[in-house]
Design an enzyme around this catalytic site. Structure first.
Site, PDB file in Angstrom:
ATOM      1  N   CYS A 122       0.850  -1.196   0.000  1.00  0.00           N
ATOM      2  CA  CYS A 122       0.000   0.000   0.000  1.00  0.00           C
ATOM      3  C   CYS A 122       0.885   1.246   0.000  1.00  0.00           C
ATOM      4  O   CYS A 122       1.795   1.369   0.820  1.00  0.00           O
ATOM      5  CB  CYS A 122      -0.894  -0.029   1.241  1.00  0.00           C
ATOM      6  SG  CYS A 122      -1.690   1.539   1.619  1.00  0.00           S
ATOM      7  N   GLU A 123       0.630   2.153  -0.916  1.00  0.00           N
ATOM      8  CA  GLU A 123       1.487   3.331  -1.010  1.00  0.00           C
ATOM      9  C   GLU A 123       1.238   4.343   0.113  1.00  0.00           C
ATOM     10  O   GLU A 123       2.026   5.272   0.299  1.00  0.00           O
ATOM     11  CB  GLU A 123       1.304   4.020  -2.360  1.00  0.00           C
ATOM     12  CG  GLU A 123      -0.038   4.662  -2.580  1.00  0.00           C
ATOM     13  CD  GLU A 123      -0.140   5.333  -3.943  1.00  0.00           C
ATOM     14  OE1 GLU A 123      -0.885   6.309  -4.052  1.00  0.00           O
ATOM     15  OE2 GLU A 123       0.520   4.878  -4.893  1.00  0.00           O
ATOM     16  N   HIS A 124       0.166   4.162   0.876  1.00  0.00           N
ATOM     17  CA  HIS A 124      -0.146   5.110   1.949  1.00  0.00           C
ATOM     18  C   HIS A 124       0.616   4.808   3.238  1.00  0.00           C
ATOM     19  O   HIS A 124       0.978   5.719   3.966  1.00  0.00           O
ATOM     20  CB  HIS A 124      -1.654   5.099   2.232  1.00  0.00           C
ATOM     21  CG  HIS A 124      -2.467   5.530   1.054  1.00  0.00           C
ATOM     22  ND1 HIS A 124      -3.704   4.997   0.764  1.00  0.00           N
ATOM     23  CD2 HIS A 124      -2.206   6.426   0.074  1.00  0.00           C
ATOM     24  CE1 HIS A 124      -4.178   5.556  -0.339  1.00  0.00           C
ATOM     25  NE2 HIS A 124      -3.286   6.415  -0.778  1.00  0.00           N
ATOM     26  N   HIS A 125       0.835   3.511   3.513  1.00  0.00           N
ATOM     27  CA  HIS A 125       1.494   3.146   4.769  1.00  0.00           C
ATOM     28  C   HIS A 125       2.690   2.213   4.572  1.00  0.00           C
ATOM     29  O   HIS A 125       3.338   1.838   5.548  1.00  0.00           O
ATOM     30  CB  HIS A 125       0.484   2.472   5.716  1.00  0.00           C
ATOM     31  CG  HIS A 125      -0.703   3.324   6.029  1.00  0.00           C
ATOM     32  ND1 HIS A 125      -1.911   3.194   5.369  1.00  0.00           N
ATOM     33  CD2 HIS A 125      -0.853   4.338   6.911  1.00  0.00           C
ATOM     34  CE1 HIS A 125      -2.770   4.084   5.851  1.00  0.00           C
ATOM     35  NE2 HIS A 125      -2.162   4.788   6.775  1.00  0.00           N
ATOM     36  N   GLN A 163      -5.267  -0.464  -4.649  1.00  0.00           N
ATOM     37  CA  GLN A 163      -5.890  -1.589  -5.346  1.00  0.00           C
ATOM     38  C   GLN A 163      -6.685  -1.144  -6.567  1.00  0.00           C
ATOM     39  O   GLN A 163      -6.713  -1.834  -7.594  1.00  0.00           O
ATOM     40  CB  GLN A 163      -6.793  -2.359  -4.381  1.00  0.00           C
ATOM     41  CG  GLN A 163      -7.370  -3.641  -4.975  1.00  0.00           C
ATOM     42  CD  GLN A 163      -8.112  -4.462  -3.945  1.00  0.00           C
ATOM     43  OE1 GLN A 163      -7.748  -4.472  -2.768  1.00  0.00           O
ATOM     44  NE2 GLN A 163      -9.154  -5.153  -4.363  1.00  0.00           N
ATOM     45  N   HIS A 191      -6.047  -5.910   3.258  1.00  0.00           N
ATOM     46  CA  HIS A 191      -5.091  -4.820   3.434  1.00  0.00           C
ATOM     47  C   HIS A 191      -4.640  -4.769   4.892  1.00  0.00           C
ATOM     48  O   HIS A 191      -5.456  -4.568   5.796  1.00  0.00           O
ATOM     49  CB  HIS A 191      -5.726  -3.489   3.033  1.00  0.00           C
ATOM     50  CG  HIS A 191      -5.964  -3.370   1.563  1.00  0.00           C
ATOM     51  ND1 HIS A 191      -5.263  -2.478   0.768  1.00  0.00           N
ATOM     52  CD2 HIS A 191      -6.815  -4.032   0.739  1.00  0.00           C
ATOM     53  CE1 HIS A 191      -5.683  -2.593  -0.492  1.00  0.00           C
ATOM     54  NE2 HIS A 191      -6.619  -3.526  -0.525  1.00  0.00           N
ATOM     55  N   CYS A 193      -3.115  -2.517   6.352  1.00  0.00           N
ATOM     56  CA  CYS A 193      -3.326  -1.202   6.955  1.00  0.00           C
ATOM     57  C   CYS A 193      -4.696  -1.128   7.632  1.00  0.00           C
ATOM     58  O   CYS A 193      -4.926  -0.264   8.492  1.00  0.00           O
ATOM     59  CB  CYS A 193      -3.176  -0.088   5.926  1.00  0.00           C
ATOM     60  SG  CYS A 193      -4.283  -0.223   4.509  1.00  0.00           S
TER      61      CYS A 193
END
Length: 231
Positions: A122-125, A163, A191, A193
């Site tokens: 995941c590019e956020h976390h 995703q 996920h 996250c």
């Protein structure tokens, strides 16, 4: 006549020798060029790896860890190598993967490859999400080696992702490579996250889909795909 004939043979032989020599020189120069290019790339890769290793060492230190203790001595390097592997998709292209794997074939019925394992970040976390990918396409006189569909999934999943975008990238890559009558991609994933942090919902799954061509325009085609995929 014999003298001239012998002379011509000598000229021809000498010409062949010269040609062979030039070819060998050309091959040698190409080989040297390839070696230099590889050496340059290896140096760049080593420099990047070193930078990522130092960054991980800084992160561990700022988290309050002692990077000199036995268990963490090589952790920054291992983590750097792992991150390079997990994001290797940035160095790969669909064109290179599909080279010589698209074939002319008089087939226009649905082709489905389902339950392709998916692992991404995941590019956020920067934590993993993982699950399954189901792919279908309607050939338009062209088919692709089935393993290549899984390779396309690998290219785009081995990047920092969300995703929704990943689903679109896989479908678009197949559509551009094969020009089929339609492409369908469904991803179901967990996920971390959502599981390890935040709302911490252990059983939550995310499902995304992209339908192109006939799968978008024809409800019966879409229903057939979903029925075969979700059995």
């Amino acid at each position: 006549m014999e003298y001239h004939h012998a002379s011509e043979m000598n000229v021809a032989a000498n010409g062949k020798i010269v040609t062979n020599y030039l070819n060998m020189c050309s091959e040698s120069q190409h080989s040297d060029s390839c070696r230099e290019e590889k050496s340059s790339k290896d140096s760049e890769d080593a420099a990047r790896l070193s930078c990522v290793e130092k960054a991980y060492s800084t992160i561990l230190t700022e988290l309050g860890e002692d990077t000199e203790r036995e268990g963490l001595l090589r952790t920054p390097l291992r983590a750097a190598k792992a991150m390079q592997f997990l994001t290797k998709g940035y160095q790969e292209t669909t064109q290179a993967i599909l080279n010589d794997a698209v074939f002319d074939e008089n087939h226009d019925e649905m082709v489905i490859v389902k339950d392709i394992d998916l692992f991404s970040l995941c590019e956020h976390h920067l934590v993993p999400f993982f699950g399954k990918v189901h792919i279908a396409y309607l050939p338009n006189k062209k088919v692709v080696g089935l393993s290549k569909l899984a390779r396309i999934v690998e290219i785009y999943s081995r990047r920092l992702q969300v995703q929704e975008r990943l689903s679109k990238q896989i479908a678009t890559a197949i559509s551009e490579a094969l020009e089929p009558a339609g492409v369908a991609v469904v991803i179901e994933a967990v996920h971390m996250c959502m599981v390890m942090r935040g709302v911490q919902k252990m059983n939550a799954k995310t499902v995304t889909s992209v339908m192109l061509g006939a799968f978008q325009e024809d409800p019966k085609t879409r229903e057939e795909f979903l029925a075969l995929t979700w059995k």
